[in-house]
Structures are given as structure tokens and as C-alpha cells.
Enzyme design. Sequence first.
Site, PDB file in Angstrom:
ATOM      1  N   CYS A  91       0.843  -1.205   0.000  1.00 35.50           N
ATOM      2  CA  CYS A  91       0.000   0.000   0.000  1.00 35.50           C
ATOM      3  C   CYS A  91       0.877   1.254   0.000  1.00 35.50           C
ATOM      4  O   CYS A  91       0.589   2.221   0.707  1.00 35.50           O
ATOM      5  CB  CYS A  91      -0.965  -0.011   1.179  1.00 35.50           C
ATOM      6  N   GLY A  92       1.946   1.213  -0.783  1.00 34.22           N
ATOM      7  CA  GLY A  92       2.805   2.378  -0.917  1.00 34.22           C
ATOM      8  C   GLY A  92       3.470   2.763   0.402  1.00 34.22           C
ATOM      9  O   GLY A  92       3.915   1.908   1.170  1.00 34.22           O
TER      10      GLY A  92
END
Length: 291
Positions: A91-92
Site C-alpha cells: 500500500c505504498g
Amino acid sequence: MPSLKDLKNRIASVKATQKITKAMKMVAAAKLRRAQEAAEAARPYSQRMGAVLANIAATIGADDGAPRLMTGTGKDDVHMLVVCTAERGLCGGFNSQIARFARDHARQLIRDGKTVKIFCVGKKGYDILRREFASLIIEKIELRDVRKVGFENADAIGRKIIARFENEEFDVCTLFYSEFKSVISQVPTALQLIPAIAPAAGESDAGALYEYEPDAGAILSDLIPRNLSVQVFRALLENVAGEMGAKMSAMDNATRNAGEMIHKLTLSYNRQRQAQITKELIEIISGAEAL
């Protein structure tokens, strides 16, 4: 230089990865809508409870009837940081942003001569913070097996925090999480839970007079622990929405990057194949001329 077979295998591998990232993006988009609705639905309740808490706190003032959760211990020597992150990655920079925010806060407290304790909620935050603060982590809670975060999960965390405060393990408790703004914007946020900071009462409460039964102190003793659990619950919901938004963006970027890589590898494959065909033709023509 890689052979044609290696390039062909690489292209097939990247295409398979692209299918996975595209599917994960679609799943995150579906979950994001529900998570965003849950987070937005929790905000009015949290804000309204804060307004009621502010009204009662203004009534009781600094009287002896005020609970310790609101007045604190009178010291700020020991700080407990409750760091809420996601259970999974991909998720980055969502988890690293929260952990970095909490880490900077912890470093500042240590420079000021304070004692720091860390309470981790979420596997990823624990994995990041233990690299530097392994000795300061006093508890870790994972919600990996929880399919949908409910108030009972937040209430259990809130009870653990209050139990540690009643055992005089810390003086100040601060909650760290990421507030959901949009799909591309999640803002790391710090909220002091203990001593409870009552927000200013809203305009709708201005000038309102209330009578309390049995008394304001008794109501605060019940309301502040509930408000603590509500704030933790809101933080968990905000995190879920932020995680899905960040994952959606990350998987979208990964899908587009995979497409660009496939394009470059295909060009390289076609050029190498054309060069090999040309070389073979030259060899055939040279051999024919030699005869």
C-alpha cells in the site's frame, strides 16, 4: 544480452504480475468504498461526543470530582505512544508515513529526557519500529484475523490502555494513525488520549445549560473511557480507508509500470528477433554465393 527465450519468459512473467496488480486494484477499490463510508459515518458521532465531553468538562472545571483520565497524573515524564498501522503491505508509503511520524515524536521525547513506551496496533508498524525501538515496545496487537473492524476491537484496545494508566505505567498517552482525506491523500495524525483533551464545544452547544444526574464527575468517569474507545475506533476505521486508498493507488501505479515494462521488453524482443533473422539471411545468401 538475454536470449529470445529469456525475453519471452520475462514478458510472460510481467504480464502475469500485471494481471495480479490489476485484480488487487479492483479489490481495493471495492473495499475502499465501504471503508470510506464507515470512516465518514464515525466522524459525526466522534465529534458530537467530543462536544458533550467539552460541555461537561467546562461545567466541572478543575474540581476534585474530575476523573484522573482527564486531569492526568500531574506529570509528563513517561509517554506511551499507541501506533496504529495496517496488517499488510503493498500500500505504498502508508505504513511508513505513520511509523515515521511516531518515530520522530519518540526521538524528540527522548531528546527532552522523557521515558517512551510504544504500544503497536498492527503488524507493519511493529516491524518498522522494532528496528530502532525494540526495547521500548511494551505490547503488540494484531488484527490480521479480523475481517471487519468493529467497536469491540477498539474497546478491547481502549481497556488495555486504561488498565496500564491505572497501573501508573505512563503519564501521557498519544494515539498515532492516518486520517483519510482522499484516495491519494492520507495524513498522519497524533491525538492525545490521556489526559483527555476536551475539544471546544460547537456552536450548537453555545449557551446551552444542562443538568446532570447523578453529577458531572460521575458522568465524566463513564464518558471519558467510552470516548477513548470511540477515538481508537475512529482511528482504526480511518486507517482501513487510508490503507485501501493507498493500496488502490499503489496497484494502479504498478499496473501502469508493468505495461511500460512489457512495451520495452517487446520492443527489445522484436529488435533482437529481427537482427537474428537478418543475420541468418545474410549467412544463407553468403553461403549461396560461395557455391
